[in-house]
Enzyme design. Structure first.
Site, PDB file in Angstrom:
ATOM      1  N   GLU A  75      -4.135  -2.371  -7.167  1.00  0.00           N
ATOM      2  CA  GLU A  75      -2.711  -2.315  -7.514  1.00  0.00           C
ATOM      3  C   GLU A  75      -2.308  -0.909  -7.957  1.00  0.00           C
ATOM      4  OE1 GLU A  75      -0.748  -4.677  -6.823  1.00  0.00           O
ATOM      5  OE2 GLU A  75      -1.905  -6.531  -6.848  1.00  0.00           O
ATOM      6  N   ASP A 221      -5.551  -9.510   3.905  1.00  0.00           N
ATOM      7  CA  ASP A 221      -4.341  -8.987   4.555  1.00  0.00           C
ATOM      8  C   ASP A 221      -4.285  -7.477   4.813  1.00  0.00           C
ATOM      9  OD1 ASP A 221      -4.161  -8.686   1.786  1.00  0.00           O
ATOM     10  OD2 ASP A 221      -2.271  -9.741   1.564  1.00  0.00           O
ATOM     11  N   THR A 421       1.311  -0.351   2.300  1.00  0.00           N
ATOM     12  CA  THR A 421       1.439  -1.790   2.083  1.00  0.00           C
ATOM     13  C   THR A 421       2.426  -2.092   0.953  1.00  0.00           C
ATOM     14  OG1 THR A 421       0.178  -3.849   1.940  1.00  0.00           O
ATOM     15  CG2 THR A 421      -0.474  -2.070   0.435  1.00  0.00           C
TER      16      THR A 421
END
Ligand SMILES: *[C@@H]1O[C@H](CO)[C@@H](O)[C@H](O)[C@H]1NC(C)=O
Ligand SMILES: *[C@@H]1O[C@H](CO)[C@@H](O)[C@H](O)[C@H]1NC(C)=O
EC number: 3.2.1.-
Length: 502
Positions: A75, A221, A421
């Site tokens: 993150e 993903d 992303t």
């Protein structure tokens, strides 16, 4: 501000340690004004240049990075190191001669500081990063859990290359890119050799798969996303081969994609479904398929997601194959809007504007509250959670704005950038290697067609450019009177491109 996130129901900032812990979700909060940093390049896209300038000044004067706090490596990379998107914007605006005239790469220096604080996480025998790091003490700090952790998710380890390579290329220090590449190389080596699929969780010391289910949603993903985008940004064929030619994509389409569904399988028994529900993160996948140039399955999966959205107002965190709610919350995730935007760009079909309108209306109707937008606790009852993740402003606002904006309403050419992303902008000019197969206009396309003249292109007919973009090709630069085009999709039909130009 300066809190990391907004709590939109109580109209307060969320400060980690002052609010009850929410578990892993809180690992995004590093007491570094996350939401403001994550939103910098959104301000530029929305032409809020004065606000951007003020926000950058705030970030530079107030944000501290040496906090004794444990954060998620993944993150922090995509949301904070991704502030490199803000650096690119600052450099661009400075070049415009009006704004940011004082800017001396301060955001880049900050990104490098973040990068250096994440590097200790990569000190494992496999090269796969620990999932968490203490910003001040690395992995061997007073907090015991960081250095003793054994597992990480595939996406967590495999979603570093865009930001780390950009950081290396901006700063000239190769150490970041080298670490991100090594982690990707390791994941590639560990793919299941028969199915060519990867699992969801891996042991960072032994390299053994811990969870052997495989899909395109949560846990995996953006690993796939970054293989394809690393190829586009860095021009290294190896990434394309891994994504496309040799392996992963073909296996996804063979085993996981059952249009319009995308269902997880076991890596060792890929014909065996691992579950009967889908998670909302996989909604990014049609957008990635557009980038690859595989439009038809993208349209089918997007349509399925649109039906689920229409039924429940939002995509529930998980939903069954017959579109029932499996997990009822929805934290305002942007992936469906992202795919909608890319499909609209690829097809020009107003149907996708209608889908975008549905997203927008439902956000305003069900999520908007006086202090912001609140996550849905349960899409069935419409109840809220006191939560607005930073990705809502960083991604959702960008994709919805771009979906509806006319070309002259966008202050810069988004085709010169690749979206990370987290929807941050990294300039395609970072590619130093020549693209593997640049198409130049003064080559003969074959079949008796005359060579194309660069000056035809230089007339800069915007309709031609737009058509090219829809085909997944964009103009990168003019050199010696030659125009170079770069493929964004990997299945571009060059004959179509030449027909379009003529
Ligand atoms: C990596 O970890 C080892 C112990 O496992 C330690 O001795 C070494 O100093 C660490 N290196 C870096 C660069 O952090
Ligand atoms: C951005 O804002 C400036 C100042 O308000 C305005 O002059 C300019 O036309 C705007 N640009 C776009 C692309 O909307």
């Amino acid at each position: 501000y300066p809190a990391d996130e907004l709590m939109p129901l109580t109209c307060r900032g969320r400060v980690r340690g002052l609010e009850p812990s929410r578990g892993d979700v809180d690992d995004a909060l590093g007491k570094f004004s996350l939401t403001l940093i994550d939103t910098l390049d959104t301000l530029v896209l929305l032409n809020k240049t004065t606000e951007f300038e003020a926000a950058v000044r705030k970030v530079l004067s107030d944000v501290r990075l040496d906090n004794d706090i444990v954060v998620s490596v993944f993150e922090t990379n995509i949301r904070v190191l991704g502030s490199l998107g803000g650096h690119s914007m600052a450099v661009m605006l400075k070049g415009g001669g009006q704004h940011m005239q004082w800017y001396q790469d301060e955001l880049l220096h900050m990104a490098k500081d973040v990068g250096l604080r994440l590097l200790p996480a990569f000190n494992t025998s496999s090269g796969l990063p620990y999932p968490r790091v203490n910003l001040k003490h690395g992995v061997r700090g007073p907090e015991t859990r960081t250095g003793t952790e054994t597992d990480t998710c595939t996406a967590c380890a495999g979603t570093m290359i865009l930001e780390f390579a950009a950081l290396s290329r901006f700063t000239g220090d190769p150490v970041f890119e080298a670490h991100a590449r090594r982690a990707l190389d390791f994941l590639w080596e560990k793919r299941q050799r028969n199915s060519n699929l990867v699992g969801t969780t891996i042991n960072i010391h032994s390299g053994e798969w811990v969870r052997r289910d495989s899909g395109v949603g949560a846990g995996i993903d953006s690993y796939y996303e970054y293989l394809l985008k690393a190829y586009i940004l860095l021009g290294d064929d190896q990434f394309l081969q891994r994504f496309n030619t040799v392996s992963h994509y073909a296996s996804i389409m063979k085993y996981i994609s059952q249009p319009p569904l995308l269902l997880d399988v076991h890596i060792h028994k890929p014909l065996l479904p691992a579950r009967t529900w889908m998670d909302s993160l996989l909604a990014f996948f049609p957008g990635l398929q557009v980038l690859k140039g595989d439009i038809r399955p993208a349209i089918e999966t997007h349509e399925m997601l649109y039906q689920v959205t229409k039924k429940h107002n939002f995509l529930p965190e998980a939903f069954t194959t017959d579109f029932r709610v499996h997990w009822a919350q929805h934290p305002l995730r942007p992936e469906f809007a992202e795919s909608t935007y890319f499909l609209y760009k690829a097809t020009g079909d107003p149907y996708y504007l209608e889908a975008g309108r549905t997203i927008l209306d439902n956000l305003n109707r069900f999520a908007r509250v006086p202090c912001g937008f609140a996550a849905m606790k349960d899409v069935r009852t419409g109840s809220h959670e006191d939560r607005m993740d930073s990705f809502f402003l960083a991604e959702m606002f960008k994709y919805l704005f771009l979906l509806f904006a006319d070309v002259d309403e966008v202050p810069f050419d988004v085709e010169d950038y690749i979206f990370t992303t987290e929807a941050h902008f990294l300039p395609l000019s970072l590619s130093t290697a020549a693209h593997s197969s640049p198409i130049t206009l003064n080559t003969t396309p074959g079949m008796g067609r005359p060579p194309l003249r660069a000056q035809d292109f230089m007339a800069n007919n915007p309709e031609h450019l737009e058509l090219l973009r829809r085909m997944g090709v964009s103009l990168i630069h003019l050199k010696d009177g030659r125009v170079q085009l770069v493929q964004h999709a990997t299945q571009v039909n060059t004959d179509h491109v030449f027909v379009c130009l003529q």
